[in-house]
Design an enzyme around this catalytic site. Sequence first.
Site, PDB file in Angstrom:
ATOM      1  N   LYS A 120       0.822  -1.217   0.000  1.00  0.00           N
ATOM      2  CA  LYS A 120       0.000   0.000   0.000  1.00  0.00           C
ATOM      3  C   LYS A 120       0.854   1.265   0.000  1.00  0.00           C
ATOM      4  O   LYS A 120       0.412   2.315  -0.450  1.00  0.00           O
ATOM      5  CB  LYS A 120      -0.982  -0.026   1.153  1.00  0.00           C
ATOM      6  CG  LYS A 120      -2.024  -1.117   0.954  1.00  0.00           C
ATOM      7  CD  LYS A 120      -3.208  -0.989   1.872  1.00  0.00           C
ATOM      8  CE  LYS A 120      -4.314  -1.961   1.492  1.00  0.00           C
ATOM      9  NZ  LYS A 120      -3.939  -3.375   1.725  1.00  0.00           N
TER      10      LYS A 120
HETATM   11  C1  PLP Z   1      -4.530  -4.455   1.083  1.00  0.00           C
HETATM   12  C2  PLP Z   1      -3.788  -5.735   1.014  1.00  0.00           C
HETATM   13  C3  PLP Z   1      -4.141  -6.751   0.098  1.00  0.00           C
HETATM   14  C4  PLP Z   1      -5.337  -6.646  -0.818  1.00  0.00           C
HETATM   15  O1  PLP Z   1      -5.169  -5.681  -1.820  1.00  0.00           O
HETATM   16  P1  PLP Z   1      -6.410  -5.160  -2.667  1.00  0.00           P
HETATM   17  O2  PLP Z   1      -5.895  -4.029  -3.475  1.00  0.00           O
HETATM   18  O3  PLP Z   1      -7.436  -4.713  -1.655  1.00  0.00           O
HETATM   19  O4  PLP Z   1      -6.921  -6.289  -3.491  1.00  0.00           O
HETATM   20  C5  PLP Z   1      -3.362  -7.886   0.043  1.00  0.00           C
HETATM   21  N1  PLP Z   1      -2.300  -8.051   0.861  1.00  0.00           N
HETATM   22  C6  PLP Z   1      -1.923  -7.102   1.746  1.00  0.00           C
HETATM   23  C7  PLP Z   1      -0.758  -7.360   2.618  1.00  0.00           C
HETATM   24  C8  PLP Z   1      -2.645  -5.910   1.852  1.00  0.00           C
HETATM   25  O5  PLP Z   1      -2.272  -4.972   2.751  1.00  0.00           O
END
Ligand code: PLP
Length: 475
Positions: A120
């Site tokens: 993120k």
């Molecule tokens: C947010 C997140 C996901 C999922 O990602 P999306 O964009 O919501 O599909 C997967 N793994 C981790 C570690 C995350 O923080």
Amino acid sequence: MKYISTRGGMEPQQFCDILLAGLAPDGGLAIPESYPHFSADDLQRLSTLNYRELAFEVISRFIDDIPAEELRDLINKTYTAETYCNGREPSKADDITPIIKLEDDLYIQELSNGPTLAFKDMAMQLLGNLFEYVLAKRNETVNILGATSGDTGSAAEYAMRGKKGINVFMLSPFGRMSPFQRAQMFSLQDKNIHNIAVKSMFDGCQDLVKACNKDADFKANYKIGAVNSINWSRIVAQVVYYFKGYFGTVTTVGEPIDFCVPSGNFGNICAGHIARQMGLPIRKLVTATNENDVLDEFFKTGGYYPRKDAETYATSSPSMDISKASNLERFVFDLVGRDAAKLAQMWTDVESGKGFKLDDGTFKKMAEQYGFLSGKSSHADRLDAIREVHEKYGLFIDTHTADGYKAALQTRTPGVKMVIMETALAAKFEETIQEALGTLPNRPEHLKGIENLPQRSTTMEADAVALKKFVIERL
Ligand SMILES: *Cc1c(COP(=O)(O)O)cnc(C)c1O
């Protein structure tokens, strides 16, 4: 480049106008009127660029209302080796999203070297700089109100800390985050960051955010904003690393390859879909889920039946414990030929709890024209994956990347390269790594002992009136 709503009810707008808005006025999501396209010659030229140069080439196709040189500066100050070095020598980290080869035709793309050790950070860091820039230009401020079960909140806080014109109020469920996640957020001492531990579960936190947003006067008077995963600029930022991963993997530009993406809200993989629409030779995009397998069901059957919170399991890959994938709406918009009226009807059925099933023709198109596949994993599968990757390749992977590894093995085709997206580092989920391997993963040097730093947070009952009062008092 103008943006429209997936549900057809928004006048075309420029990027900076949709940047600060959440949902489109009709409840839909912002999406470009059309996707920019790179030719084979363009791809050849892009293939030798470094991360920042590539990011500018991709992102500037979507943002034309920030002067090019200023946009380039914002990108250059975001994607630095210092920010994405994860405690390593910055001189060794300029790749930003390095590729690791596991074996012939099987790769992992590192996306978790940012400040909070999850992918993120790739988008949120850019969002922080874009917000600050646009707010300063317009002489405006924003107060971000959000809820987190862990990764989103910390990525947002590390991206917004110390930024002019921005305050962050982040709700988290009291006592529910891991000690590491809590320490990451609560140890921030920046004056513009406010952590609120709510005596409820995550859903209760989200309900409070919704309640505050429904109060139109409060929202307007106190300039309440959001940074959740439906934000279009987060998707744009993520498109870049599909290009980078592609060029870092292929033998010759033009060769089709596959990506496997641990998914929850469908934000990460939606960026892969867009990269593909822009001409990147992606053959298959594999959606990996855990026991919360709404997306696996959708790609296998064409039926999309989001589940209620009570039907959503708490798993060892908690950031994927999602049973309603907001960003799927953007892909389905393309899938139904950008028919906004049709899409609006489908999502009316989603919101009423009914869901929908694709007709046979559209279902076939999803696999054949758009190349989507899916896979799922259980807790036992994740433990096996963590052990196998450690034994075979000497690497620690986290529980979400383990979901991806499992799905990648289920769906790979001999002779075609498969890239698994790493969405977090093992250090964030120590407990399960300990369970799988009997040892703890390495923790980056600079984060050792983070649990012992002084922490700042306010504990509160789940009460919207008290929350609004808290926000107002701090502005
Ligand atoms: C947010 C997140 C996901 C999922 O990602 P999306 O964009 O919501 O599909 C997967 N793994 C981790 C570690 C995350 O923080």
